[in-house]
Scaffold this active site. Structure first.
Site, PDB file in Angstrom:
ATOM      1  N   SER A   1      -6.628   1.626  -4.601  1.00 34.77           N
ATOM      2  CA  SER A   1      -5.468   2.096  -3.852  1.00 34.77           C
ATOM      3  C   SER A   1      -4.527   2.867  -4.763  1.00 34.77           C
ATOM      4  CB  SER A   1      -4.714   0.920  -3.237  1.00 34.77           C
ATOM      5  OG  SER A   1      -5.422   0.377  -2.155  1.00 34.77           O
TER       6      SER A   1
ATOM      7  N   ASP B   1       1.425   3.841  -3.193  1.00 36.27           N
ATOM      8  CA  ASP B   1       0.998   5.235  -3.069  1.00 36.27           C
ATOM      9  C   ASP B   1       2.151   6.199  -3.315  1.00 36.27           C
ATOM     10  OD1 ASP B   1      -1.458   4.227  -2.371  1.00 36.27           O
ATOM     11  OD2 ASP B   1      -1.302   4.725  -0.254  1.00 36.27           O
TER      12      ASP B   1
ATOM     13  N   GLY C   1     -22.373   9.797 -18.977  1.00 36.67           N
ATOM     14  CA  GLY C   1     -22.652  10.666 -17.843  1.00 36.67           C
ATOM     15  C   GLY C   1     -22.219  10.016 -16.539  1.00 36.67           C
TER      16      GLY C   1
ATOM     17  N   ASP D   1     -22.186   7.725 -13.321  1.00 31.18           N
ATOM     18  CA  ASP D   1     -22.727   6.420 -12.952  1.00 31.18           C
ATOM     19  C   ASP D   1     -22.043   5.936 -11.677  1.00 31.18           C
ATOM     20  OD1 ASP D   1     -20.278   4.771 -13.713  1.00 31.18           O
ATOM     21  OD2 ASP D   1     -20.746   5.665 -15.649  1.00 31.18           O
TER      22      ASP D   1
ATOM     23  N   ASP E   1     -15.392  10.581 -20.094  1.00 26.90           N
ATOM     24  CA  ASP E   1     -16.540   9.760 -19.714  1.00 26.90           C
ATOM     25  C   ASP E   1     -16.233   8.281 -19.983  1.00 26.90           C
ATOM     26  OD1 ASP E   1     -19.035   9.079 -18.854  1.00 26.90           O
ATOM     27  OD2 ASP E   1     -20.104   9.811 -20.613  1.00 26.90           O
ATOM     28  N   ILE E   2     -16.590   7.436 -19.032  1.00 28.04           N
ATOM     29  CA  ILE E   2     -16.363   5.991 -19.152  1.00 28.04           C
ATOM     30  C   ILE E   2     -17.712   5.310 -19.353  1.00 28.04           C
ATOM     31  CG2 ILE E   2     -15.382   3.939 -18.070  1.00 28.04           C
ATOM     32  CD1 ILE E   2     -13.348   6.166 -18.666  1.00 28.04           C
TER      33      ILE E   2
ATOM     34  N   GLU F   1       0.825  -1.211   0.000  1.00 29.33           N
ATOM     35  CA  GLU F   1       0.000   0.000   0.000  1.00 29.33           C
ATOM     36  C   GLU F   1       0.858   1.261   0.000  1.00 29.33           C
ATOM     37  OE1 GLU F   1      -2.658   1.945  -0.879  1.00 29.33           O
ATOM     38  OE2 GLU F   1      -3.851   0.408   0.131  1.00 29.33           O
TER      39      GLU F   1
END
Length: 642
Positions: A556, A311, A616, A618, A597-598, A307
């Protein structure tokens, strides 16, 4: 001393005296539980003469105006946009009113509690006193008892409590009451029942956000055509059009929060930088330790290093030479929660921690590595941008606990701080991929009710979901929702109402793409907070871990990457003498054109396909992924000066 230890030291199994019947038509329930958490049963036999420390957390002043106040400085159409408050101004604005203090003290006097027993802490907004269990039962019209977990752990709590109706609106919550989220024995660390104490958030398996390990990396690809197989810094720069070199350096700030025992390995940073960012070799984040937080090196391996390594490698790699701060929270014994971090950056927030959920300092343990110093309260200022890749199931704690914390994120936004949280890695499911059994309310691998993650459901943070470069696609093709190893966390809160800034986008989602589920699966009232807000790539990250490279997956990665992009936007603003961007959600929802947008993929879980990414907003990928060039230009047009 912990609440429970003082109870158990006073002969828990002594015969309890009968509690007199209580009658009142002017009471109001403050908190209640409909089900005991999984694994807990009532054991009985509590000594009602035992004494416990009681904390009455007062309702903060002006909370009814909190959304209005935050939007006044965060909505780009407001004349006060960007005119952020100082920490002192915020603390004074929300301090409990004199009326609340006097109302609670009057209530205690009427209950025959002598005034010398009652202490008020203005900075912490709480009233504290010691009471016997019998007195506390009488005061709260509650029934306390001993509960036992399957592992043998014991806990003292009630299942519901009330206060006079005239007092209810002056109190946030009271401890000890009905929180069952207590640390269990080692035997339960890998069990599949029960909730996780928030202070264990850094322990492997206790966060609803947990990086997933993929294949070992035998050779590193450098061609952008291979970014669907390996995600690197260059892939991210190309994918999100990041062609920018920071210029203000020391004026900017970016914070990454880690919870002990999660820790980065310095040699892994250099191994990563040697391959992807040679000018950064030798760079280390500025360490800010809260409550004995330490970059430990006793416990190593993927579960303890991935982690923090992930990061920091990508945050530093993307924003250098802008400075990165590492907030390391909690000692090796007690651990820490989100509240412990918030205490560290805001002295006015200290004092409301729940002993059954949060890390308590000085550490009451005598174990090696326990921190005996005072609790960190406002010992460091918050950075302009903060990324946190941890979460818990919203249903693991009470609404009062979460609402108090959420209000603190609102206050940070008022001060110009941008907070990012990972949305979760199990789609519509929660920690370990478990969902809620609608009958028992317990978490179960066979549960069918969706499990939103907190703090992502708090309306005053920016929740970040995960996308992927689809197989055989390139950085120049549209991404899809992440469906490799993990599924982007998303859905609707069971606690928080929908914020004003989100209503238009979510209403359009329900109008055009109403999902095929009922209230049995999720809160379909169309009136609660939807998440995530945005997304970023969460698949195939090439990460150095304990001397080797491995592919890593998860939100993460998405959160620190999103935080890095907006840190660069802050740099561009600061270079022109402008203020940091602050709480960004209102700007993003009014300018969705600045994101990619995905419209492919979903976030399955709880035995369902979950939600689906559509045009849009979601509840899979939010508004989409960042386009740095468009976002930078957008925020540079919002010319509020420093």
């Amino acid at each position: 001393m912990r609440v429970l230890s003082s109870l158990f030291a006073l002969a828990l199994f002594a015969t309890a005296s009968a509690v007199p019947a209580r009658q009142s038509s002017h009471r109001a329930v403050l908190e209640s539980r409909h089900h005991l958490p999984a694994g807990w049963t009532k054991r009985g036999g509590l000594n009602k003469r035992g004494e416990v420390p009681v904390r009455i957390n007062l309702r903060q002043n002006n909370l009814e105006r909190s959304e209005e106040l935050l939007m006044d400085v965060s909505d780009p159409e407001s004349p006060n946009y960007g005119k952020h408050y100082t920490a002192k101004q915020v603390a004074d604005l929300f301090a409990p009113s004199k009326e609340s203090v006097e109302t609670v003290k009057g209530w205690l006097r009427e209950a025959s509690v002598a005034s010398h027993r009652v202490k008020y802490n203005h900075g912490q907004g709480s009233v504290t006193l010691n009471m016997t269990v019998a007195e506390l039962e009488e005061l709260l019209h509650a029934e306390y008892d001993i509960y036992e977990h399957d592992t043998g752990a014991l806990h003292v709590a009630c299942e519901s409590y009330s206060v006079p109706a005239t007092v209810k609106h002056h109190v946030d919550f009271i401890t000890p009451t009905l929180h069952f989220n207590v640390p269990l024995s080692k035997r339960d660390e890998n069990a599949h029942s029960g909730a996780s104490k928030a202070a264990l958030i850094g322990q492997p398996g206790h966060s609803a956000v947990q990086p997933h390990q993929g294949a070992a990396v035998e050779s590193i690809f450098t061609d952008l055509r291979n970014c669907s197989k390996q995600t690197t810094l260059d892939c991210l720069r190309a994918l999100y059009k990041i062609d920018y070199e920071p210029v203000v350096k020391d004026k900017n700030s970016y914070g990454i929060v880690e919870y002990t025992p999660q820790a980065y390995v310095p040699s892994d940073l250099d191994l990563f930088f040697k391959n992807f960012s040679r000018g950064t070799i030798g760079y280390r984040p500025k360490l800010v330790s809260f409550d004995g937080g330490v970059v430990q090196n006793n416990q190593t391996g993927f579960d303890f290093n991935v982690e923090s390594n992930l990061d920091l490698q990508y945050a530093i790699g993307l924003v250098h030479p802008a400075p990165v701060t590492l907030y390391q929270v909690g000692d090796l014994v007690e651990g820490a929660s989100f509240n412990n971090f918030l205490d560290g950056i805001d002295s006015s927030y200290c004092g409301g921690d729940d002993p059954n959920l949060d890390g308590i300092y000085p550490d009451p343990s005598n174990a090696t590595g326990s921190y005996k110093g005072p609790e960190d309260c406002g010992t460091a200022k918050p950075t302009y941008v903060i990324s946190i890749s941890y979460s818990i199931n919203e249903a693991e704690t009470t609404p009062a606990y979460e609402e108090r914390q959420c209000n603190e994120y609102m206050k940070l936004g008022m001060q110009g701080v941008t907070v990012f949280y990972s949305s979760g890695d199990h789609g519509v499911a929660g920690r370990r991929g478990y969902c809620i059994d609608p009958v028992t309310g317990a978490f179960s691998p066979n549960g069918t009710r969706f499990t939103p993650s907190f703090p992502s459901t708090c309306p005053w943070v920016t929740s970040v979901g995960a996308t992927q470069i689809n197989p055989n696609s390139t950085v120049f093709d549209p991404e899809g929702a992440c469906e490799q190893f993990i599924y982007s966390g998303g859905g609707f809160s069971d606690v928080f109402p929908m914020p004003e800034y989100q209503k238009t986008a979510v209403a359009k989602y329900f109008k055009d793409y109403n999902p095929p589920y009922t209230a049995k699966q999720y809160n379909n009232s169309q009136m609660t907070r939807g998440f995530p807000d945005i997304s970023a790539n969460g698949a195939n990250y090439v990460t150095a871990i304990d001397g080797n490279f491995s592919l890593v997956y998860g939100t993460s990665a998405s959160s620190p990457v999103a935080g890095s992009i907006f840190t660069l936007i802050n740099d561009a603003r600061l270079a022109l003498g402008l203020r940091p961007i602050g709480f960004i959600n209102p700007v993003l929802y009014k300018n969705a054109w600045a994101l990619n947008d995905i419209t492919m993929g979903g976030n399955q879980g709880c035995g369902t396909p979950g939600f689906t990414a559509v045009p849009g907003w979601d509840p899979v990928t939010g508004l989409g992924t960042p386009n740095f060039e468009k976002l930078r230009d957008l925020f540079l047009t919002l010319l509020f000066s420093a």
